[in-house]
Design a protein around this motif. Structure first.
Motif, mmCIF file in Angstrom:
data_model
loop_
_atom_site.group_PDB
_atom_site.id
_atom_site.type_symbol
_atom_site.label_atom_id
_atom_site.label_comp_id
_atom_site.label_asym_id
_atom_site.label_seq_id
_atom_site.Cartn_x
_atom_site.Cartn_y
_atom_site.Cartn_z
ATOM 1 N N ALA A 190 0.829 -1.205 0.000
ATOM 2 C CA ALA A 190 0.000 0.000 0.000
ATOM 3 C C ALA A 190 0.865 1.257 0.000
ATOM 4 O O ALA A 190 0.607 2.211 0.732
ATOM 5 C CB ALA A 190 -0.949 -0.004 1.196
ATOM 6 N N GLY A 194 0.438 1.104 -4.830
ATOM 7 C CA GLY A 194 -0.626 0.298 -4.251
ATOM 8 C C GLY A 194 -1.879 1.112 -3.993
ATOM 9 O O GLY A 194 -3.000 0.651 -4.257
ATOM 10 N N LEU A 195 -1.730 2.341 -3.506
ATOM 11 C CA LEU A 195 -2.896 3.203 -3.290
ATOM 12 C C LEU A 195 -3.590 3.528 -4.609
ATOM 13 O O LEU A 195 -4.826 3.573 -4.682
ATOM 14 C CB LEU A 195 -2.472 4.489 -2.580
ATOM 15 C CG LEU A 195 -2.032 4.333 -1.119
ATOM 16 C CD1 LEU A 195 -1.484 5.654 -0.589
ATOM 17 C CD2 LEU A 195 -3.178 3.845 -0.248
ATOM 18 N N ILE A 198 -5.595 0.550 -5.419
ATOM 19 C CA ILE A 198 -6.773 0.423 -4.563
ATOM 20 C C ILE A 198 -7.899 1.321 -5.046
ATOM 21 O O ILE A 198 -9.041 0.877 -5.221
ATOM 22 C CB ILE A 198 -6.410 0.763 -3.100
ATOM 23 C CG1 ILE A 198 -5.454 -0.281 -2.520
ATOM 24 C CG2 ILE A 198 -7.669 0.848 -2.233
ATOM 25 C CD1 ILE A 198 -4.731 0.184 -1.272
ATOM 26 N N VAL A 211 -6.244 -5.599 1.464
ATOM 27 C CA VAL A 211 -4.928 -4.997 1.270
ATOM 28 C C VAL A 211 -4.002 -5.409 2.404
ATOM 29 O O VAL A 211 -4.379 -5.399 3.584
ATOM 30 C CB VAL A 211 -5.031 -3.461 1.182
ATOM 31 C CG1 VAL A 211 -3.645 -2.835 1.069
ATOM 32 C CG2 VAL A 211 -5.890 -3.065 -0.026
ATOM 33 N N ASP A 213 -0.081 -4.874 4.130
ATOM 34 C CA ASP A 213 1.127 -4.063 4.234
ATOM 35 C C ASP A 213 1.698 -4.228 5.637
ATOM 36 O O ASP A 213 0.965 -4.527 6.584
ATOM 37 C CB ASP A 213 0.839 -2.580 3.960
ATOM 38 C CG ASP A 213 2.096 -1.820 3.548
ATOM 39 O OD1 ASP A 213 2.282 -1.605 2.336
ATOM 40 O OD2 ASP A 213 2.893 -1.464 4.434
ATOM 41 N N ARG A 218 -0.059 2.850 6.548
ATOM 42 C CA ARG A 218 -0.423 2.617 5.150
ATOM 43 C C ARG A 218 -1.752 1.864 5.050
ATOM 44 O O ARG A 218 -2.540 2.109 4.134
ATOM 45 C CB ARG A 218 0.692 1.849 4.437
ATOM 46 C CG ARG A 218 1.947 2.670 4.231
ATOM 47 C CD ARG A 218 2.964 1.930 3.386
ATOM 48 N NE ARG A 218 4.078 2.792 3.026
ATOM 49 C CZ ARG A 218 5.006 2.470 2.141
ATOM 50 N NH1 ARG A 218 4.963 1.292 1.535
ATOM 51 N NH2 ARG A 218 5.986 3.319 1.854
ATOM 52 N N ALA A 222 -5.114 2.808 3.123
ATOM 53 C CA ALA A 222 -5.762 1.867 2.211
ATOM 54 C C ALA A 222 -7.268 1.808 2.469
ATOM 55 O O ALA A 222 -8.071 1.759 1.533
ATOM 56 C CB ALA A 222 -5.136 0.486 2.362
ATOM 57 N N ALA A 227 -10.202 0.065 0.448
ATOM 58 C CA ALA A 227 -10.049 -1.328 0.860
ATOM 59 C C ALA A 227 -11.190 -1.735 1.785
ATOM 60 O O ALA A 227 -11.644 -0.947 2.620
ATOM 61 C CB ALA A 227 -8.714 -1.530 1.570
ATOM 62 N N VAL A 230 -8.085 -4.803 5.772
ATOM 63 C CA VAL A 230 -6.628 -4.627 5.738
ATOM 64 C C VAL A 230 -5.991 -5.524 6.803
ATOM 65 O O VAL A 230 -6.528 -5.683 7.897
ATOM 66 C CB VAL A 230 -6.222 -3.152 5.969
ATOM 67 C CG1 VAL A 230 -6.706 -2.273 4.822
ATOM 68 C CG2 VAL A 230 -6.733 -2.622 7.304
#
Length: 359
Positions: A190, A194-195, A198, A211, A213, A218, A222, A227, A230
């Motif tokens: 993330a 990654g963001l 997402i 997600v 991480d 992070r 997310a 997300a 997480v």
């Protein structure tokens, strides 16, 4: 070009051990097929960091030749205002705000001719070649015939516009995953890219977007970006949790966006039979994996994702329209003189997502 200065501030890579801030580096000379932009900003990519630290994929080793051509000015996440447009340049005039695809396609190889320009065989990329210097300088020369140029709305804030290139890479990766509304998707990593994945993947309305991480801050971001769940793999047995969630089958799609070998083996454990694994990252170390899991055990689709073909227009439109979230991603601006500190903070070790130069 009479009103354009003869020299500029620039960060120049002379070798893998010799990066220098140059306060009076020559402004690129331009011809009838060139554009010169006054740089507005340039983000620092993980690829810039790995090149700075001498990674073999850039500078070569006993197994592979050097790919970069020094001296060059780093930086491919840039945009700026057109200060000069040669007489043969079409659809671009002085005053336009523009950015370019990272790849500079030759237009002659088999990949360029059949529409796969991002896999151009010579593979010249802005920010790694002396003829395609990047945006860590006050001016950038853009050879128009070998560049994919995009207009950027003048009203778009710089911190948003600097995400056009990374988010375009994110979009291409997610498109490779072919997400459907019944899919349980796991996205590992993330960071900035990654963001971007997402916020775009959420538009695909998967059944669940999970997600992973190692940094809790992070993961909080997310959730903000879309997300559903997480997990921190250092605190949770993520493979076991996925099996609980999927009646023991595993996730449908796994997207690897960390560049860490453990994320690959983790993904292979948690993905279901006939699942789809998408690899995006640049790795700093080899990954050891029993490949029989791909064929004999699960018959997986394993796909790569490289660069950002045909993605810039969508990303520009949807950042401008607010459908792709950007809040807080660009967290720190630097002047070029402070490039060493900027590179240090762009590692993410101090909690930043994206660090950029502002001119």
């Amino acid at each position: 070009m009479d009103k354009i200065p003869k020299t500029m501030k620039a960060l120049v890579a002379y070798s893998k051990t010799d990066y220098r801030f140059e306060p009076e580096y020559p402004v690129p000379e331009c011809g009838p097929d060139d554009i010169l932009i006054k740089t507005e900003g340039c983000g620092i990519c993980a690829g810039d960091l790995k090149c700075r630290h001498g990674a073999a994929m850039f500078w070569g080793d006993e197994e592979q030749p050097s790919w970069v051509e020094s001296p060059f000015i780093p930086g491919h996440e840039f945009l700026g205002i057109v200060e000069f447009a040669g007489e043969n340049v079409k659809d671009c005039v002085v005053g336009d705000r523009i950015t370019v695809d990272q790849i500079a396609p030759c237009g002659e190889c088999r990949f360029c001719k059949d529409g796969h320009y991002w896999m151009c065989q010579p593979h010249k990329i802005y920010g790694f070649f002396k003829d395609y210097c990047g945006g860590m300088a006050e001016y950038v020369r853009i050879p128009a015939k070998h560049s994919v140029i995009h207009k950027v709305p003048k009203e778009m804030p710089l911190q948003d516009a600097l995400l056009i290139e990374p988010y375009s890479c994110s979009k291409h990766c997610v498109d490779r995953a072919q997400i459907g509304c019944e899919d349980i998707v796991v996205l590992s990593g993330a960071g900035t890219l990654g963001l971007g994945m997402i916020t775009y993947a959420k538009l695909k309305t998967p059944k669940k977007l999970i997600v992973l991480d190692m940094i809790d801050a992070r993961l909080e971001k997310a959730l903000e970006f879309g997300a559903d769940i997480v997990w921190n793999p250092s605190k949770v047995d993520v493979a076991a949790e996925i099996m609980k969630l999927t009646e023991g089958y595993g996730c449908d799609i796994y997207i690897e966006a960390t560049g860490h070998p453990s994320s690959v083996t983790q993904g292979m454990q948690m993905i279901r039979k006939l699942g789809r694994f998408v690899e995006f990252s640049v790795f700093g170390a080899p990954t050891l994996l029993d490949w029989s899991i791909i064929g004999d055990r699960k018959e997986l689709d394993v796909l790569g994702a490289h660069l950002s073909p045909y993605c810039f227009p969508f990303v520009i439109e949807n950042i401008a329209g607010g459908k792709l979230k950007t809040d807080g991603v660009v967290s720190r601006f630097y002047s070029l003189e402070d490039w060493e500190e900027a590179f240090e903070y762009s590692t993410g070790k101090y909690g930043d997502f994206k660090v950029a130069f502002k001119f």
